[in-house]
Design a protein around this motif. Structure first.
Motif, PDB file in Angstrom:
ATOM      1  N   ASN A 261       1.817  -2.954   3.508  1.00 45.77           N
ATOM      2  CA  ASN A 261       0.449  -2.863   3.007  1.00 45.77           C
ATOM      3  C   ASN A 261      -0.558  -2.902   4.158  1.00 45.77           C
ATOM      4  OD1 ASN A 261      -1.587  -2.887   0.878  1.00 45.77           O
ATOM      5  ND2 ASN A 261      -1.972  -4.997   1.516  1.00 45.77           N
ATOM      6  N   MET A 262      -0.317  -3.784   5.120  1.00 44.51           N
ATOM      7  CA  MET A 262      -1.193  -3.870   6.288  1.00 44.51           C
ATOM      8  C   MET A 262      -1.199  -2.547   7.058  1.00 44.51           C
ATOM      9  SD  MET A 262      -2.491  -6.961   6.409  1.00 44.51           S
ATOM     10  CE  MET A 262      -3.094  -6.882   8.086  1.00 44.51           C
ATOM     11  N   LEU A 263       0.012  -1.985   7.280  1.00 45.44           N
ATOM     12  CA  LEU A 263       0.116  -0.772   8.082  1.00 45.44           C
ATOM     13  C   LEU A 263      -0.371   0.467   7.348  1.00 45.44           C
ATOM     14  CD1 LEU A 263       3.576  -1.346   9.829  1.00 45.44           C
ATOM     15  CD2 LEU A 263       1.297  -1.723  10.769  1.00 45.44           C
ATOM     16  N   SER A 264      -0.489   0.388   6.028  1.00 44.50           N
ATOM     17  CA  SER A 264      -1.014   1.527   5.262  1.00 44.50           C
ATOM     18  C   SER A 264      -2.507   1.735   5.517  1.00 44.50           C
ATOM     19  CB  SER A 264      -0.767   1.322   3.761  1.00 44.50           C
ATOM     20  OG  SER A 264      -1.559   0.260   3.275  1.00 44.50           O
ATOM     21  N   LYS A 265      -3.167   0.695   6.017  1.00 45.15           N
ATOM     22  CA  LYS A 265      -4.608   0.775   6.268  1.00 45.15           C
ATOM     23  C   LYS A 265      -4.904   1.351   7.646  1.00 45.15           C
ATOM     24  CE  LYS A 265      -5.729  -3.056   3.175  1.00 45.15           C
ATOM     25  NZ  LYS A 265      -4.419  -3.056   2.520  1.00 45.15           N
ATOM     26  N   ARG A 266      -4.135   0.908   8.668  1.00 41.77           N
ATOM     27  CA  ARG A 266      -4.311   1.414  10.036  1.00 41.77           C
ATOM     28  C   ARG A 266      -3.154   0.908  10.899  1.00 41.77           C
ATOM     29  NH1 ARG A 266      -5.945  -2.377  13.770  1.00 41.77           N
ATOM     30  NH2 ARG A 266      -6.900  -4.309  13.003  1.00 41.77           N
ATOM     31  N   PRO A 267      -2.928   1.517  12.065  1.00 42.91           N
ATOM     32  CA  PRO A 267      -1.914   0.975  12.972  1.00 42.91           C
ATOM     33  C   PRO A 267      -2.347  -0.390  13.507  1.00 42.91           C
ATOM     34  CG  PRO A 267      -2.433   3.251  13.536  1.00 42.91           C
ATOM     35  CD  PRO A 267      -3.476   2.803  12.555  1.00 42.91           C
ATOM     36  N   TYR A 268      -1.376  -1.261  13.731  1.00 42.68           N
ATOM     37  CA  TYR A 268      -1.641  -2.580  14.282  1.00 42.68           C
ATOM     38  C   TYR A 268      -0.790  -2.793  15.530  1.00 42.68           C
ATOM     39  CZ  TYR A 268      -4.290  -4.490  10.323  1.00 42.68           C
ATOM     40  OH  TYR A 268      -5.255  -4.744   9.377  1.00 42.68           O
TER      41      TYR A 268
END
Length: 311
Positions: A261-268
């Protein structure tokens, strides 16, 4: 394209690691049956200047303009301590860069005082120990005739007494060869006496030098871990790459969903993701290995750091 410098490589143990190969391919004093670089046509015994030191320095200068690694790691396709200039290069890295230094070694030369002195300025040393008895040492490591198992044991004791940094000792398990009851008992007794910070159990990830060798199962590695712990050996962990979720202790489906879910928003960046999901890097890699294997995420190197991106 560099001749001596390779990577960067994302590593559970070292973060972002920039590798330095100090010998020509397969320049090693062992011919291990599990070696993922393939078998040796010969083994070496003499230390020497196997590569041009100035070339290595220039390649590192060039690479470090683009890459900011957590560690510069002396390893590669042979045994780095065979290079008699390793101490000079470690000191140069410490004096000219902000990176920490790691050395990955097969432990065969650590009984020599000059070799230990050469690597004392490293931050992390990752030696290996595949056998205690001479019989198993010959069977699994196929050493140069000048090498003896007892010298490796003496060298590891010497290193543990002199080195002030972190030692991560790898024990590579080959089922049916070095995991017999007799050999495991010898391992446990020696490791307890050695008393170092971390014992890392590993096994084959890619084809070895002989075609009959197969990876040890997670179940077998876990049995060995518990056996060592029953002897009072501390800091034992399994670093084998996981093939499925059910092989991973305390794998959380909720944790996996949170990462995706976190990575679906932007690369980290890896460090960012650790902070956001509240996991240590070592724990986070449990999920990342599975998700990368399933092509759900990928590592992307940008702006001097590794980022994780959802596919």
């Amino acid at each position: 394209m560099y001749k001596h410098v390779f990577g960067p490589v994302p590593s559970r143990r070292l973060g972002v690691s920039l590798g330095v190969d100090l010998v020509e391919a397969k320049t090693c004093n062992l011919n291990c049956i599990y070696c993922e670089c393939g078998g040796n046509s010969k083994t070496y015994s003499e230390r020497g200047s196997y590569v041009n030191v100035d070339e290595v320095k220039e390649e590192l200068k060039s690479a470090l303009k683009k890459i900011k690694p957590d560690y510069i790691t002396f390893s590669g396709s042979g045994e780095p301590t065979l290079n008699s200039d390793i101490g000079t290069l470690i000191r140069w890295v410490k004096e000219n860069t902000d990176s920490k230094v790691a050395v990955i070694t097969n432990s065969t030369l650590l009984h020599f005082d000059e070799v230990v002195e050469d690597i004392l300025e490293a931050d992390v040393i990752m030696p290996s120990l595949d056998a205690i008895s001479e019989e198993v040492f010959i069977q699994i490591n196929r050493p140069h005739p000048s090498l003896k198992s007892e010298d490796i044991l003496k060298g590891l004791v010497k290193l543990s007494e002199k080195f002030k940094g972190k030692i991560l000792l790898e024990v590579f398990i080959v089922e049916g060869v070095n995991d017999t009851p007799q050999e495991l008992k010898l391992f446990a007794e020696f490791l307890k006496r050695l008393g170092i910070e971390a014992i890392q159990l590993n096994t084959l990830a890619r084809p070895g030098a002989v075609d009959w060798i197969v990876p040890a199962t997670f179940k077998r590695l876990n049995e060995i871990k518990k056996y060592f712990e029953s002897f009072g050996v501390l800091g034992v962990e399994i670093i084998k790459k996981y093939k499925s979720r059910d092989q991973i202790e305390k794998y959380s489906p909720e944790g996996e969903k949170l990462i995706l879910n976190m990575l679906s928003k932007r690369p980290y960046a890896l460090e960012e993701l650790c902070e956001m999901v509240g996991e240590k890097k070592e724990e986070l890699y449990k999920y990342l290995e599975i998700l990368e294997k399933e092509s759900k995420i990928e590592f992307v190197y940008m702006e001097g750091s590794f980022f994780l991106k959802k596919l």
